[in-house]
Design an enzyme around this catalytic site. Structure first.
Site, PDB file in Angstrom:
ATOM      1  CE1 TYR A 150      28.007  29.611 -20.160  1.00 23.71           C
ATOM      2  CE2 TYR A 150      26.371  27.697 -19.118  1.00 23.71           C
ATOM      3  CZ  TYR A 150      28.257  28.575 -19.224  1.00 23.71           C
ATOM      4  OH  TYR A 150      29.231  27.851 -18.856  1.00 23.71           O
ATOM      5  CG  ASP A 245      20.866  23.942 -22.944  1.00 24.81           C
ATOM      6  OD1 ASP A 245      20.457  23.336 -21.777  1.00 24.81           O
ATOM      7  OD2 ASP A 245      21.202  25.118 -22.941  1.00 24.81           O
ATOM      8  CE  LYS A 273      22.102  24.697 -14.059  1.00 24.83           C
ATOM      9  NZ  LYS A 273      22.397  25.346 -15.015  1.00 24.83           N
TER      10      LYS A 273
HETATM   11  C1  LIG Z   1      23.639  25.866 -16.474  1.00 26.30           C
HETATM   12  C2  LIG Z   1      23.193  25.498 -17.995  1.00 26.30           C
HETATM   13  C3  LIG Z   1      23.572  24.829 -19.184  1.00 26.30           C
HETATM   14  C4  LIG Z   1      25.274  24.300 -18.624  1.00 26.30           C
HETATM   15  O1  LIG Z   1      25.680  23.372 -17.658  1.00 26.30           O
HETATM   16  P1  LIG Z   1      26.840  23.136 -16.452  1.00 26.30           P
HETATM   17  O2  LIG Z   1      26.142  21.991 -15.904  1.00 26.30           O
HETATM   18  O3  LIG Z   1      26.986  24.349 -15.693  1.00 26.30           O
HETATM   19  O4  LIG Z   1      27.725  23.013 -17.460  1.00 26.30           O
HETATM   20  C5  LIG Z   1      23.742  24.782 -20.182  1.00 26.30           C
HETATM   21  N1  LIG Z   1      22.217  25.089 -20.886  1.00 26.30           N
HETATM   22  C6  LIG Z   1      21.722  25.649 -19.833  1.00 26.30           C
HETATM   23  C7  LIG Z   1      20.686  26.242 -20.559  1.00 26.30           C
HETATM   24  C8  LIG Z   1      22.291  25.736 -18.693  1.00 26.30           C
HETATM   25  O5  LIG Z   1      21.327  26.514 -18.306  1.00 26.30           O
END
Ligand SMILES: *Cc1c(COP(=O)(O)O)cnc(C)c1O
Length: 433
Positions: A150, A245, A273
Protein backbone atom coordinates in the site's frame (compact mmCIF):
# COMPACT_ATOMS: atom_id res chain seq x y z
CA UNK A 1 -18.76 -18.62 22.56
CA UNK A 2 -16.19 -15.89 22.10
CA UNK A 3 -18.49 -13.33 23.68
CA UNK A 4 -18.16 -12.20 27.27
CA UNK A 5 -21.17 -10.88 29.17
CA UNK A 6 -19.53 -7.93 30.92
CA UNK A 7 -18.49 -6.17 27.71
CA UNK A 8 -20.75 -3.14 27.27
CA UNK A 9 -20.44 -0.93 24.20
CA UNK A 10 -23.81 0.85 24.24
CA UNK A 11 -22.42 4.36 23.76
CA UNK A 12 -20.02 3.25 21.01
CA UNK A 13 -22.99 1.73 19.17
CA UNK A 14 -25.10 4.89 19.54
CA UNK A 15 -22.33 7.16 18.31
CA UNK A 16 -21.38 4.92 15.40
CA UNK A 17 -25.00 4.53 14.33
CA UNK A 18 -25.31 8.32 14.21
CA UNK A 19 -21.95 8.59 12.41
CA UNK A 20 -23.14 6.38 9.58
CA UNK A 21 -25.71 9.01 8.58
CA UNK A 22 -23.11 11.77 8.71
CA UNK A 23 -20.04 10.22 7.06
CA UNK A 24 -19.67 7.43 4.49
CA UNK A 25 -19.53 4.20 6.49
CA UNK A 26 -19.43 6.27 9.67
CA UNK A 27 -15.66 6.79 9.51
CA UNK A 28 -12.97 9.09 8.15
CA UNK A 29 -10.83 6.14 6.96
CA UNK A 30 -12.22 2.74 5.85
CA UNK A 31 -10.33 0.14 7.93
CA UNK A 32 -11.57 1.75 11.15
CA UNK A 33 -15.09 0.50 10.39
CA UNK A 34 -14.43 -3.17 11.36
CA UNK A 35 -16.05 -4.31 8.09
CA UNK A 36 -13.78 -7.31 7.67
CA UNK A 37 -14.07 -8.59 11.24
CA UNK A 38 -17.75 -7.81 11.74
CA UNK A 39 -19.41 -6.10 14.67
CA UNK A 40 -19.41 -2.41 15.35
CA UNK A 41 -16.21 -0.44 15.84
CA UNK A 42 -15.28 0.95 19.21
CA UNK A 43 -15.48 4.72 19.59
CA UNK A 44 -12.41 6.03 21.41
CA UNK A 45 -12.58 8.68 24.09
CA UNK A 46 -8.90 9.08 25.00
CA UNK A 47 -5.50 7.42 24.70
CA UNK A 48 -2.47 7.39 26.96
CA UNK A 49 0.70 5.28 26.97
CA UNK A 50 -0.09 1.75 25.78
CA UNK A 51 -3.80 2.18 26.44
CA UNK A 52 -7.02 3.41 24.89
CA UNK A 53 -10.34 4.07 26.63
CA UNK A 54 -13.64 3.96 24.77
CA UNK A 55 -16.73 6.09 25.36
CA UNK A 56 -18.28 3.35 27.54
CA UNK A 57 -15.27 3.38 29.85
CA UNK A 58 -13.69 0.12 28.63
CA UNK A 59 -9.89 0.10 28.72
CA UNK A 60 -7.79 -1.61 26.05
CA UNK A 61 -4.15 -2.47 25.59
CA UNK A 62 -3.68 -0.91 22.17
CA UNK A 63 -1.66 -2.66 19.45
CA UNK A 64 -2.75 -0.31 16.66
CA UNK A 65 -1.06 2.80 18.05
CA UNK A 66 -3.05 5.06 15.73
CA UNK A 67 -1.73 2.85 12.87
CA UNK A 68 1.92 3.43 13.64
CA UNK A 69 2.70 6.93 14.86
CA UNK A 70 2.39 6.21 18.62
CA UNK A 71 5.75 4.44 18.96
CA UNK A 72 6.64 6.30 22.17
CA UNK A 73 3.20 5.57 23.60
CA UNK A 74 0.13 7.74 23.21
CA UNK A 75 0.15 11.28 24.59
CA UNK A 76 3.74 11.03 25.79
CA UNK A 77 4.12 13.74 28.46
CA UNK A 78 7.21 15.23 26.76
CA UNK A 79 5.47 15.40 23.37
CA UNK A 80 2.41 17.02 24.94
CA UNK A 81 4.57 19.53 26.82
CA UNK A 82 6.49 20.47 23.66
CA UNK A 83 3.21 20.84 21.77
CA UNK A 84 1.74 23.09 24.46
CA UNK A 85 4.76 25.36 24.24
CA UNK A 86 4.59 25.42 20.42
CA UNK A 87 0.83 25.99 20.38
CA UNK A 88 0.97 29.45 21.96
CA UNK A 89 3.29 30.62 19.17
CA UNK A 90 0.59 29.89 16.60
CA UNK A 91 -0.76 26.86 14.77
CA UNK A 92 0.50 27.52 11.25
CA UNK A 93 3.04 29.91 9.71
CA UNK A 94 3.00 29.37 5.94
CA UNK A 95 6.57 30.68 6.07
CA UNK A 96 9.93 29.07 6.79
CA UNK A 97 10.36 27.97 10.40
CA UNK A 98 13.48 26.72 12.16
CA UNK A 99 11.65 23.59 13.37
CA UNK A 100 11.72 22.33 9.77
CA UNK A 101 15.52 22.53 9.79
CA UNK A 102 15.67 20.62 13.06
CA UNK A 103 13.46 17.75 11.91
CA UNK A 104 15.11 17.69 8.46
CA UNK A 105 18.56 17.37 10.05
CA UNK A 106 17.34 14.52 12.25
CA UNK A 107 15.82 12.68 9.27
CA UNK A 108 18.90 13.21 7.08
CA UNK A 109 21.19 12.02 9.85
CA UNK A 110 19.10 8.91 10.52
CA UNK A 111 18.04 7.62 7.10
CA UNK A 112 20.97 6.46 4.91
CA UNK A 113 19.39 7.34 1.53
CA UNK A 114 18.25 10.83 2.47
CA UNK A 115 20.47 13.85 1.66
CA UNK A 116 17.53 16.24 1.32
CA UNK A 117 13.93 16.05 2.42
CA UNK A 118 10.55 17.67 1.61
CA UNK A 119 7.81 17.66 4.26
CA UNK A 120 4.19 17.01 3.31
CA UNK A 121 1.04 16.17 5.32
CA UNK A 122 0.48 12.44 4.86
CA UNK A 123 2.04 9.23 3.60
CA UNK A 124 -0.28 9.34 0.60
CA UNK A 125 1.05 12.76 -0.35
CA UNK A 126 4.64 11.59 0.08
CA UNK A 127 4.07 8.61 -2.22
CA UNK A 128 2.24 10.51 -4.94
CA UNK A 129 4.96 13.15 -4.92
CA UNK A 130 7.75 10.61 -5.11
CA UNK A 131 6.11 8.98 -8.09
CA UNK A 132 6.10 12.34 -9.90
CA UNK A 133 9.75 12.77 -8.94
CA UNK A 134 10.70 9.29 -10.20
CA UNK A 135 9.14 10.14 -13.55
CA UNK A 136 10.56 13.67 -13.68
CA UNK A 137 14.09 12.50 -12.97
CA UNK A 138 14.18 9.51 -15.33
CA UNK A 139 11.91 10.83 -18.06
CA UNK A 140 10.17 7.42 -17.98
CA UNK A 141 6.53 6.71 -17.11
CA UNK A 142 6.17 3.08 -15.98
CA UNK A 143 6.65 2.03 -12.38
CA UNK A 144 6.78 -1.36 -10.72
CA UNK A 145 4.99 -1.96 -7.45
CA UNK A 146 4.15 -5.16 -5.59
CA UNK A 147 0.80 -6.86 -5.05
CA UNK A 148 -0.51 -6.17 -1.57
CA UNK A 149 1.80 -3.22 -0.91
CA UNK A 150 0.00 0.00 0.00
CA UNK A 151 1.38 3.38 -0.99
CA UNK A 152 -1.57 5.57 -0.05
CA UNK A 153 -4.71 6.18 -2.06
CA UNK A 154 -3.43 8.10 -5.10
CA UNK A 155 -4.87 6.79 -8.39
CA UNK A 156 -1.63 5.33 -9.73
CA UNK A 157 -1.20 3.04 -6.73
CA UNK A 158 -4.75 1.66 -6.52
CA UNK A 159 -3.96 -1.50 -8.44
CA UNK A 160 -3.68 -4.68 -6.37
CA UNK A 161 -3.06 -2.49 -3.33
CA UNK A 162 -2.92 -3.53 0.31
CA UNK A 163 -4.40 -2.12 3.55
CA UNK A 164 -8.09 -1.13 3.30
CA UNK A 165 -8.18 -2.09 -0.36
CA UNK A 166 -7.16 -5.65 0.59
CA UNK A 167 -9.32 -5.67 3.71
CA UNK A 168 -12.46 -4.71 1.82
CA UNK A 169 -11.59 -6.89 -1.17
CA UNK A 170 -11.88 -3.94 -3.54
CA UNK A 171 -10.58 -5.03 -6.97
CA UNK A 172 -9.62 -1.67 -8.37
CA UNK A 173 -11.42 1.39 -7.17
CA UNK A 174 -14.04 2.92 -9.47
CA UNK A 175 -13.06 6.44 -10.41
CA UNK A 176 -9.48 5.51 -11.20
CA UNK A 177 -8.95 6.10 -14.94
CA UNK A 178 -7.42 3.20 -16.84
CA UNK A 179 -5.00 5.64 -18.42
CA UNK A 180 -3.62 6.39 -14.94
CA UNK A 181 -2.92 2.83 -13.89
CA UNK A 182 -1.79 1.64 -17.31
CA UNK A 183 1.79 2.50 -16.38
CA UNK A 184 1.62 0.79 -12.97
CA UNK A 185 3.15 -2.69 -13.34
CA UNK A 186 2.62 -5.24 -10.58
CA UNK A 187 4.82 -8.10 -9.41
CA UNK A 188 4.36 -10.57 -6.56
CA UNK A 189 6.37 -9.59 -3.46
CA UNK A 190 9.63 -11.50 -2.98
CA UNK A 191 9.70 -12.49 -6.67
CA UNK A 192 12.87 -11.13 -8.32
CA UNK A 193 12.27 -13.15 -11.50
CA UNK A 194 8.93 -11.39 -12.03
CA UNK A 195 10.66 -8.02 -11.66
CA UNK A 196 13.36 -9.01 -14.16
CA UNK A 197 10.69 -10.13 -16.60
CA UNK A 198 8.90 -6.75 -16.33
CA UNK A 199 12.14 -4.90 -17.04
CA UNK A 200 12.83 -7.19 -20.01
CA UNK A 201 9.32 -6.66 -21.42
CA UNK A 202 9.45 -2.86 -20.95
CA UNK A 203 12.96 -1.80 -21.94
CA UNK A 204 14.03 1.75 -21.06
CA UNK A 205 10.52 2.73 -19.94
CA UNK A 206 10.52 1.87 -16.22
CA UNK A 207 11.19 4.86 -13.97
CA UNK A 208 11.67 2.74 -10.88
CA UNK A 209 10.50 0.20 -8.34
CA UNK A 210 8.60 1.16 -5.19
CA UNK A 211 7.94 -1.20 -2.30
CA UNK A 212 7.38 -1.60 1.41
CA UNK A 213 10.80 -3.01 2.43
CA UNK A 214 8.94 -4.94 5.12
CA UNK A 215 5.26 -5.30 4.27
CA UNK A 216 2.72 -4.20 6.84
CA UNK A 217 -0.28 -3.60 4.62
CA UNK A 218 -1.16 -7.16 3.64
CA UNK A 219 -0.31 -8.41 7.09
CA UNK A 220 3.29 -8.63 8.29
CA UNK A 221 5.52 -10.02 5.52
CA UNK A 222 9.32 -9.88 5.59
CA UNK A 223 11.63 -9.68 2.56
CA UNK A 224 13.32 -13.00 1.72
CA UNK A 225 17.11 -13.06 2.00
CA UNK A 226 18.53 -11.31 -1.07
CA UNK A 227 15.25 -9.74 -2.23
CA UNK A 228 16.09 -6.12 -1.35
CA UNK A 229 19.69 -6.56 -2.57
CA UNK A 230 18.36 -8.05 -5.81
CA UNK A 231 16.07 -5.10 -6.41
CA UNK A 232 18.98 -2.73 -5.79
CA UNK A 233 20.99 -4.51 -8.47
CA UNK A 234 18.22 -4.84 -11.06
CA UNK A 235 17.21 -1.18 -10.79
CA UNK A 236 20.83 -0.05 -11.11
CA UNK A 237 21.40 -2.22 -14.17
CA UNK A 238 18.33 -0.76 -15.84
CA UNK A 239 18.92 2.90 -15.02
CA UNK A 240 15.81 2.90 -12.83
CA UNK A 241 15.29 4.22 -9.29
CA UNK A 242 14.72 2.15 -6.19
CA UNK A 243 12.22 3.64 -3.75
CA UNK A 244 11.56 2.36 -0.26
CA UNK A 245 8.16 3.36 1.06
CA UNK A 246 9.10 3.58 4.73
CA UNK A 247 5.94 5.40 5.82
CA UNK A 248 5.34 2.48 8.18
CA UNK A 249 8.84 1.04 8.75
CA UNK A 250 10.71 4.36 9.07
CA UNK A 251 11.91 4.90 12.66
CA UNK A 252 9.89 1.80 13.59
CA UNK A 253 11.98 -1.23 12.72
CA UNK A 254 15.16 0.70 13.50
CA UNK A 255 16.04 4.38 13.89
CA UNK A 256 17.22 4.42 10.28
CA UNK A 257 14.30 2.30 9.06
CA UNK A 258 14.44 -0.85 6.96
CA UNK A 259 17.32 0.49 4.86
CA UNK A 260 19.54 0.75 7.93
CA UNK A 261 18.32 -2.58 9.27
CA UNK A 262 18.96 -4.50 6.03
CA UNK A 263 21.90 -2.44 4.75
CA UNK A 264 20.33 -1.74 1.36
CA UNK A 265 20.23 1.93 0.38
CA UNK A 266 17.50 3.00 -2.06
CA UNK A 267 17.65 6.17 -4.17
CA UNK A 268 14.53 7.68 -2.62
CA UNK A 269 12.47 7.14 0.52
CA UNK A 270 9.01 8.10 1.73
CA UNK A 271 8.22 8.62 5.41
CA UNK A 272 5.14 9.36 7.50
CA UNK A 273 3.44 7.99 10.61
CA UNK A 274 6.23 8.02 13.28
CA UNK A 275 7.89 11.23 12.04
CA UNK A 276 4.71 13.16 12.81
CA UNK A 277 4.50 11.90 16.39
CA UNK A 278 0.71 11.65 16.00
CA UNK A 279 0.19 14.81 13.96
CA UNK A 280 -0.31 14.80 10.19
CA UNK A 281 3.12 14.57 8.55
CA UNK A 282 4.67 12.82 5.60
CA UNK A 283 8.03 13.33 3.95
CA UNK A 284 10.01 12.25 0.96
CA UNK A 285 13.71 12.46 0.43
CA UNK A 286 16.75 10.95 -1.19
CA UNK A 287 19.85 11.68 -3.21
CA UNK A 288 20.57 15.40 -3.49
CA UNK A 289 20.80 15.30 -7.29
CA UNK A 290 17.29 13.82 -7.50
CA UNK A 291 15.75 16.01 -4.78
CA UNK A 292 17.15 19.10 -6.51
CA UNK A 293 14.47 18.52 -9.17
CA UNK A 294 11.78 19.53 -6.67
CA UNK A 295 10.36 23.09 -6.87
CA UNK A 296 11.52 25.73 -6.21
CA UNK A 297 15.05 24.29 -6.55
CA UNK A 298 13.98 22.51 -9.74
CA UNK A 299 11.07 22.16 -12.18
CA UNK A 300 9.01 19.37 -10.51
CA UNK A 301 6.06 21.07 -8.85
CA UNK A 302 4.83 20.06 -5.42
CA UNK A 303 3.50 22.31 -2.65
CA UNK A 304 1.37 22.44 0.53
CA UNK A 305 -0.36 25.15 2.58
CA UNK A 306 0.18 23.31 5.87
CA UNK A 307 3.41 21.48 4.99
CA UNK A 308 6.17 21.84 7.59
CA UNK A 309 3.52 22.85 10.11
CA UNK A 310 5.13 23.98 13.41
CA UNK A 311 2.97 21.74 15.62
CA UNK A 312 3.58 18.69 13.44
CA UNK A 313 7.32 19.41 13.30
CA UNK A 314 7.39 19.78 17.10
CA UNK A 315 5.68 16.44 17.71
CA UNK A 316 8.02 14.78 15.21
CA UNK A 317 11.18 16.27 16.70
CA UNK A 318 10.25 15.28 20.25
CA UNK A 319 9.27 11.77 19.15
CA UNK A 320 12.60 11.23 17.37
CA UNK A 321 14.49 12.62 20.38
CA UNK A 322 12.80 10.04 22.59
CA UNK A 323 13.52 7.24 20.10
CA UNK A 324 17.17 8.24 19.80
CA UNK A 325 17.92 7.49 23.45
CA UNK A 326 20.12 4.42 23.96
CA UNK A 327 18.33 1.10 24.40
CA UNK A 328 14.95 2.08 22.94
CA UNK A 329 15.00 -0.30 19.97
CA UNK A 330 16.38 -3.12 22.14
CA UNK A 331 13.43 -2.59 24.49
CA UNK A 332 10.94 -2.48 21.62
CA UNK A 333 12.43 -5.65 20.18
CA UNK A 334 12.38 -7.53 23.48
CA UNK A 335 8.78 -6.67 24.34
CA UNK A 336 7.49 -7.30 20.83
CA UNK A 337 9.33 -10.61 20.52
CA UNK A 338 7.76 -11.76 23.77
CA UNK A 339 4.35 -10.90 22.33
CA UNK A 340 4.83 -12.39 18.85
CA UNK A 341 6.50 -15.60 20.11
CA UNK A 342 3.92 -15.91 22.87
CA UNK A 343 0.95 -15.54 20.54
CA UNK A 344 2.36 -18.06 18.07
CA UNK A 345 3.18 -20.62 20.76
CA UNK A 346 -0.20 -20.33 22.47
CA UNK A 347 -2.00 -20.63 19.13
CA UNK A 348 -0.01 -23.70 18.16
CA UNK A 349 -0.57 -25.32 21.56
CA UNK A 350 -4.30 -24.75 21.06
CA UNK A 351 -4.04 -26.60 17.74
CA UNK A 352 -4.21 -23.68 15.32
CA UNK A 353 -2.08 -23.36 12.19
CA UNK A 354 -0.34 -20.01 12.47
CA UNK A 355 2.70 -18.30 11.02
CA UNK A 356 4.07 -14.96 12.05
CA UNK A 357 6.94 -12.95 13.33
CA UNK A 358 8.25 -9.61 14.38
CA UNK A 359 10.93 -7.05 13.67
CA UNK A 360 11.48 -4.48 16.36
CA UNK A 361 8.11 -2.85 17.15
CA UNK A 362 6.19 -4.39 14.24
CA UNK A 363 4.57 -7.84 14.35
CA UNK A 364 2.00 -10.08 12.76
CA UNK A 365 0.35 -13.47 12.86
CA UNK A 366 -1.58 -15.20 10.07
CA UNK A 367 -3.98 -18.08 10.63
CA UNK A 368 -2.29 -20.00 7.83
CA UNK A 369 -0.67 -23.40 7.43
CA UNK A 370 2.28 -22.40 5.26
CA UNK A 371 4.77 -19.54 5.25
CA UNK A 372 3.56 -16.22 3.85
CA UNK A 373 5.94 -14.67 1.29
CA UNK A 374 3.47 -12.53 -0.62
CA UNK A 375 -0.11 -11.31 -0.85
CA UNK A 376 -1.42 -14.50 -2.51
CA UNK A 377 -0.06 -16.52 0.43
CA UNK A 378 -1.63 -14.04 2.87
CA UNK A 379 -5.02 -14.41 1.20
CA UNK A 380 -5.00 -18.14 1.97
CA UNK A 381 -5.23 -17.46 5.71
CA UNK A 382 -8.41 -18.20 7.67
CA UNK A 383 -10.17 -14.83 7.77
CA UNK A 384 -13.21 -16.18 9.64
CA UNK A 385 -10.98 -17.45 12.40
CA UNK A 386 -9.16 -14.12 12.53
CA UNK A 387 -12.52 -12.36 12.97
CA UNK A 388 -13.40 -14.56 15.94
CA UNK A 389 -9.92 -14.03 17.42
CA UNK A 390 -10.22 -10.27 16.97
CA UNK A 391 -13.65 -10.12 18.62
CA UNK A 392 -12.60 -12.32 21.52
CA UNK A 393 -9.52 -10.20 22.18
CA UNK A 394 -11.49 -6.96 21.91
CA UNK A 395 -13.97 -8.17 24.50
CA UNK A 396 -11.07 -8.96 26.80
CA UNK A 397 -9.56 -5.48 26.50
CA UNK A 398 -7.02 -6.11 23.75
CA UNK A 399 -7.29 -3.79 20.75
CA UNK A 400 -5.82 -5.38 17.60
CA UNK A 401 -6.00 -4.02 14.06
CA UNK A 402 -9.43 -5.07 12.73
CA UNK A 403 -8.01 -6.95 9.74
CA UNK A 404 -5.80 -9.95 9.06
CA UNK A 405 -4.14 -7.77 6.41
CA UNK A 406 -2.58 -5.28 8.82
CA UNK A 407 0.58 -5.48 10.92
CA UNK A 408 0.47 -4.88 14.66
CA UNK A 409 2.46 -2.24 16.53
CA UNK A 410 3.91 -1.95 20.01
CA UNK A 411 5.41 1.10 21.70
CA UNK A 412 7.92 2.10 24.35
CA UNK A 413 4.95 2.31 26.73
CA UNK A 414 4.07 -1.40 26.40
CA UNK A 415 5.37 -3.25 29.47
CA UNK A 416 6.15 -6.92 30.02
CA UNK A 417 2.99 -7.00 32.16
CA UNK A 418 0.89 -5.66 29.29
CA UNK A 419 2.25 -8.46 27.13
CA UNK A 420 1.55 -11.08 29.82
CA UNK A 421 -2.01 -9.81 30.19
CA UNK A 422 -2.41 -9.96 26.41
CA UNK A 423 -1.17 -13.54 26.31
CA UNK A 424 -3.58 -14.58 29.08
CA UNK A 425 -6.45 -13.19 27.00
CA UNK A 426 -5.08 -14.87 23.87
CA UNK A 427 -4.92 -18.23 25.65
CA UNK A 428 -8.58 -17.97 26.60
CA UNK A 429 -9.69 -16.85 23.13
CA UNK A 430 -7.54 -19.30 21.18
CA UNK A 431 -8.96 -22.20 23.19
CA UNK A 432 -12.53 -21.41 22.10
CA UNK A 433 -12.38 -20.16 18.51
C1 LIG B 1 0.06 4.29 5.91
C2 LIG B 1 0.88 4.11 4.72
C3 LIG B 1 0.79 4.99 3.62
C4 LIG B 1 -0.23 6.10 3.56
O1 LIG B 1 -0.03 7.04 4.57
P1 LIG B 1 -1.28 7.99 4.99
O2 LIG B 1 -0.67 8.93 5.99
O3 LIG B 1 -2.32 7.09 5.54
O4 LIG B 1 -1.73 8.69 3.76
C5 LIG B 1 1.65 4.81 2.56
N1 LIG B 1 2.55 3.81 2.56
C6 LIG B 1 2.66 2.94 3.58
C7 LIG B 1 3.69 1.86 3.53
C8 LIG B 1 1.82 3.05 4.68
O5 LIG B 1 1.90 2.16 5.67
Amino acid sequence: MVTTTSFNTTKSEEIFTAAQKLMPGGVSSPVRAFKSVGGQPIVFDRVEGAYAWDVDGNKYIDYVGTWGPAICGHAHPEVIKALQAALVKGTSFGAPCVLENVLAEMVIEAVPSIDMVRFVNSGTEACMSILRLMRAFTGRENIIKFEGCYHGHADMFLVKAGSGVATLGLPDSPGVPKSTTKSTLNAPYNDLEAVKALFAANPDSIAGVILEPVVGNSGFITPDAGFLEGLREITKENGALLVFDEVMTGFRISYGGAQAKFGVTPDLTTLGKVIGGGLPVGAYGGRADIMSMVAPAGPMYQAGTLSGNPLAMTAGIKTLELLKKPGTYEQLDRVTKKLADGLRNIAQEAGHDVVGGQISAMFGMFFANSPVHNYDDAKKSDLQKFSRFHRGMLERGIYLAPSQFEAGFTSLAHTEEDIEQTLVAAKEVLSII
